[in-house]
Structure formats: structure tokens, C-alpha cells
Design a protein around this motif. Sequence first.
Motif, PDB file in Angstrom:
ATOM      1  N   LEU A   1       0.821  -1.199   0.000  1.00 41.15           N
ATOM      2  CA  LEU A   1       0.000   0.000   0.000  1.00 41.15           C
ATOM      3  C   LEU A   1       0.863   1.261   0.000  1.00 41.15           C
ATOM      4  O   LEU A   1       1.970   1.257   0.551  1.00 41.15           O
ATOM      5  N   PRO A   2       0.369   2.347  -0.581  1.00 41.62           N
ATOM      6  CA  PRO A   2       1.088   3.623  -0.453  1.00 41.62           C
ATOM      7  C   PRO A   2       1.151   4.049   1.010  1.00 41.62           C
ATOM      8  O   PRO A   2       0.252   3.737   1.804  1.00 41.62           O
ATOM      9  N   ILE A   3       2.225   4.771   1.365  1.00 42.66           N
ATOM     10  CA  ILE A   3       2.305   5.331   2.708  1.00 42.66           C
ATOM     11  C   ILE A   3       1.963   6.818   2.706  1.00 42.66           C
ATOM     12  O   ILE A   3       1.646   7.388   3.753  1.00 42.66           O
ATOM     13  N   GLU A   4       2.005   7.429   1.516  1.00 39.39           N
ATOM     14  CA  GLU A   4       1.755   8.869   1.456  1.00 39.39           C
ATOM     15  C   GLU A   4       1.482   9.285   0.011  1.00 39.39           C
ATOM     16  O   GLU A   4       2.030   8.718  -0.927  1.00 39.39           O
ATOM     17  N   ILE A   5       0.610  10.275  -0.148  1.00 42.57           N
ATOM     18  CA  ILE A   5       0.436  10.940  -1.443  1.00 42.57           C
ATOM     19  C   ILE A   5       1.297  12.194  -1.381  1.00 42.57           C
ATOM     20  O   ILE A   5       0.993  13.158  -0.674  1.00 42.57           O
ATOM     21  N   LYS A   6       2.408  12.186  -2.113  1.00 42.86           N
ATOM     22  CA  LYS A   6       3.419  13.229  -1.983  1.00 42.86           C
ATOM     23  C   LYS A   6       3.026  14.536  -2.657  1.00 42.86           C
ATOM     24  O   LYS A   6       3.390  15.617  -2.201  1.00 42.86           O
ATOM     25  N   ASN A   7       2.332  14.419  -3.772  1.00 48.19           N
ATOM     26  CA  ASN A   7       2.063  15.619  -4.557  1.00 48.19           C
ATOM     27  C   ASN A   7       0.741  15.445  -5.285  1.00 48.19           C
ATOM     28  O   ASN A   7       0.453  14.375  -5.811  1.00 48.19           O
ATOM     29  N   VAL A   8      -0.060  16.489  -5.285  1.00 48.07           N
ATOM     30  CA  VAL A   8      -1.326  16.494  -6.021  1.00 48.07           C
ATOM     31  C   VAL A   8      -1.318  17.712  -6.933  1.00 48.07           C
ATOM     32  O   VAL A   8      -1.163  18.847  -6.471  1.00 48.07           O
ATOM     33  N   SER A   9      -1.453  17.464  -8.235  1.00 50.63           N
ATOM     34  CA  SER A   9      -1.532  18.555  -9.196  1.00 50.63           C
ATOM     35  C   SER A   9      -2.999  18.830  -9.467  1.00 50.63           C
ATOM     36  O   SER A   9      -3.675  18.083 -10.196  1.00 50.63           O
ATOM     37  N   SER A  10      -3.501  19.876  -8.825  1.00 50.06           N
ATOM     38  CA  SER A  10      -4.921  20.198  -8.910  1.00 50.06           C
ATOM     39  C   SER A  10      -5.070  21.691  -9.162  1.00 50.06           C
ATOM     40  O   SER A  10      -4.257  22.500  -8.700  1.00 50.06           O
ATOM     41  N   SER A  11      -6.104  22.042  -9.885  1.00 49.41           N
ATOM     42  CA  SER A  11      -6.369  23.443 -10.197  1.00 49.41           C
ATOM     43  C   SER A  11      -7.885  23.628 -10.212  1.00 49.41           C
ATOM     44  O   SER A  11      -8.634  22.656 -10.060  1.00 49.41           O
ATOM     45  N   PRO A  12      -8.373  24.858 -10.391  1.00 49.64           N
ATOM     46  CA  PRO A  12      -9.827  25.038 -10.460  1.00 49.64           C
ATOM     47  C   PRO A  12     -10.480  24.194 -11.546  1.00 49.64           C
ATOM     48  O   PRO A  12     -11.664  23.831 -11.422  1.00 49.64           O
ATOM     49  N   ASP A  13      -9.731  23.870 -12.592  1.00 43.77           N
ATOM     50  CA  ASP A  13     -10.293  23.068 -13.685  1.00 43.77           C
ATOM     51  C   ASP A  13      -9.970  21.577 -13.529  1.00 43.77           C
ATOM     52  O   ASP A  13     -10.832  20.725 -13.752  1.00 43.77           O
ATOM     53  N   ALA A  14      -8.734  21.272 -13.180  1.00 45.61           N
ATOM     54  CA  ALA A  14      -8.303  19.880 -13.013  1.00 45.61           C
ATOM     55  C   ALA A  14      -8.264  19.577 -11.520  1.00 45.61           C
ATOM     56  O   ALA A  14      -7.333  19.975 -10.819  1.00 45.61           O
ATOM     57  N   VAL A  15      -9.277  18.869 -11.024  1.00 51.33           N
ATOM     58  CA  VAL A  15      -9.471  18.718  -9.584  1.00 51.33           C
ATOM     59  C   VAL A  15      -9.196  17.281  -9.153  1.00 51.33           C
ATOM     60  O   VAL A  15      -9.635  16.324  -9.816  1.00 51.33           O
ATOM     61  N   VAL A  16      -8.464  17.137  -8.043  1.00 53.96           N
ATOM     62  CA  VAL A  16      -8.219  15.833  -7.422  1.00 53.96           C
ATOM     63  C   VAL A  16      -8.771  15.874  -6.004  1.00 53.96           C
ATOM     64  O   VAL A  16      -8.472  16.790  -5.237  1.00 53.96           O
ATOM     65  N   LYS A  17      -9.571  14.842  -5.652  1.00 58.03           N
ATOM     66  CA  LYS A  17     -10.183  14.800  -4.328  1.00 58.03           C
ATOM     67  C   LYS A  17     -10.038  13.409  -3.708  1.00 58.03           C
ATOM     68  O   LYS A  17      -9.925  12.410  -4.407  1.00 58.03           O
TER      69      LYS A  17
END
Length: 335
Positions: free
Chosen positions: A51-67
Motif C-alpha cells: 500500500l502507499p504510505i503517502e500521497i506526496k504531490n497532487v496537481s490540482s487546479s480550479p479546472d483539473a481537480v483531485v479529491k
Amino acid sequence: MNTNKHYSSYFLLLIVLNVFFGYASPKKQQKINWNYQDTSVDNQIRSNYILPIEIKNVSSSPDAVVKNTEVLLVNNSGQASISGLNGVCTMTGSKVSNASILIDFGKELHGGIEIVTSQFKGKKPMKIRLTLGESISEALSKVGSSSATNDHAMRDFEMQLPWLGKINVGNSGFRYAKIELLDTTRTLNLKEVRAISIMRDIPYVGSFKCNDERLNQIWQTGAYTVHLNMQDYLWDGIKRDRLIWVGDMHPEVMTILSVFGYNHVVPKSLSKIGRDTPNNKWMNGISSYSIWWLLIQQQWYMNTGDFQYLQSNKEAINTILDQLSSKIDENGIEI
């Protein structure tokens, strides 16, 4: 380098081998018959899910959203489900910028990635880009930029994810994985992302401990690195070159003897590179690597007592010694 000492060691090796094999003077080289056949069933290699231990980076913007990336740290069944009770990570595409996540699996691994999806609108397979890396910077580097390549093992490629399904992909060395959504007008629902670790399930019978914790960590890292390289054959590295390089094998074999004891991946690999070397040619195309092959034979026997394996290589050893002797003049100087 002390040349006299170098050649004294070389001729000492000839004397040792003469005791075992009755080595004679150089003669016309014949085609080697490799007598060693690996008949063992290799049941040491195992696959485990990490399993992952951490999500290091999320590239999100008003248009491209990660939740909801946190669900990827806990979901661990490997099974797609229509209920959605445990939640999903959503990635919404954009024509301005791509949504992406950078996943940390906590340690260096050899293997691939398993991705489980939930239901998403349209049912048409979803297009992503997967980039693997041993470091964060590598996982963020695409092939074609800087020195990043796909040589030896694919670490950066585009692929499609199924609707409400699972896919296993990749075979490389990595710790980090970047998932970038390439569909610009859709939303991807990710249920799970796990690493598939492939390595030998073998005990550490040797150990090292001192009062300097940095040295302890260095020893453990070296032992683990060689452990990862013990795949179907003994590789020089799990990402590149994933090949049997005899010069690299020497320190690896000494590590195996110290940490794991006897393991048949060593004679299997020594014989494989021998069979793959054209007659009258150097192993890996390098003269010193043929010498390393002889030294490994001697050290493997001295540490394991496997005389049957050593004896099976008698013809090969004598032939290589003939080849090496033909390159030394009467003054002990390399021709």
C-alpha cells in the motif's frame, strides 16, 4: 597499480586451479560444453502487494481537480466494487492542465503497479500516463526530458484503465509512481493503487551491527539492494540494466555469501552468461570480466564447498585460462 603483484595473483590462481583440474599449457580452444544444468524448481520468488504510505504531490487546479486521495492509503482488497462504500479518489480532467497524483510506497521495490477503478461516466476506458521513479524527481521526469529513458524497463508510458475493473502493469525498479489523467473532459474514479513487489522470500542469515547507526543503515541498504537483484537471474540492477554483468556479480556474490548463504541463482547466472558467450570471446565482451568469472568460481567453491558445480565447469575454466594465457607474454606482460 603494482603490476608484479597483479600477475602474481593471476598465476596463483592458475596454481590453485591446476590442483583441482590438472590444468595444462595453452592449446587450441574448442567449443565449450556447459555441463551444469539447473534442475531446481525456483519457488523462492514471491509477489506481495504494498500500500502507499503517502500521497506526496497532487496537481490540482480550479479546472483539473483531485479529491479524496486519502482513500488510496487504506483501500486494500484488490477488488472492484459497485457499492463505493469505502470511497474513491476522483481525478477530473481539464484542457488547461492535467490532474495528477504522486504516490510514495515507502521503499525501493521491484515489480509493477495494480490499479483498481470504480464506476465512471461513459464506461469507455480512461487514458492516463504512468511514470515510475526511484526518486521523486525521476517520477516527475518524462522520457525525452533530461536523461530519462525507457531503456531496459518501461518507466514512463501511456495506458488505458478499464471501467469498474483492475489492471496490473509495469516491471521496473521504483519507489514512487505518478498517475496523470490524460482524458481532458472526464472524471476518473480510483478505488485502489498498490505496488506489486516481486522478490525472493529468503531469510537474512548474516547480519551486521555496530555503534554507528549510519554504517548499520549502509550495510542494510547494500544487503537489500542485492536481495532485489536476485530475480530469475542475478542482475546488476532492477531498473537498468537488468542483465548479468560478471564484474558486477563479484561484489554481489560476496554479499550473498555473507547475508543469505548458498542460493542457486549464483551458479545459474554464472552458467547462463557462459552459455551466452560466443566461443573464444570474452564474457560481456570484456577481458577482465572473464577473469572475474574465474574468481567467482573459486570464491563460490571456497565458501560453499560445492565441488560438483565447480567440477561441471572444468572444461570452461581450462578454456578460459588458455584464452587468458595466450594474451600474456613470457615476461608476464599483457599482450
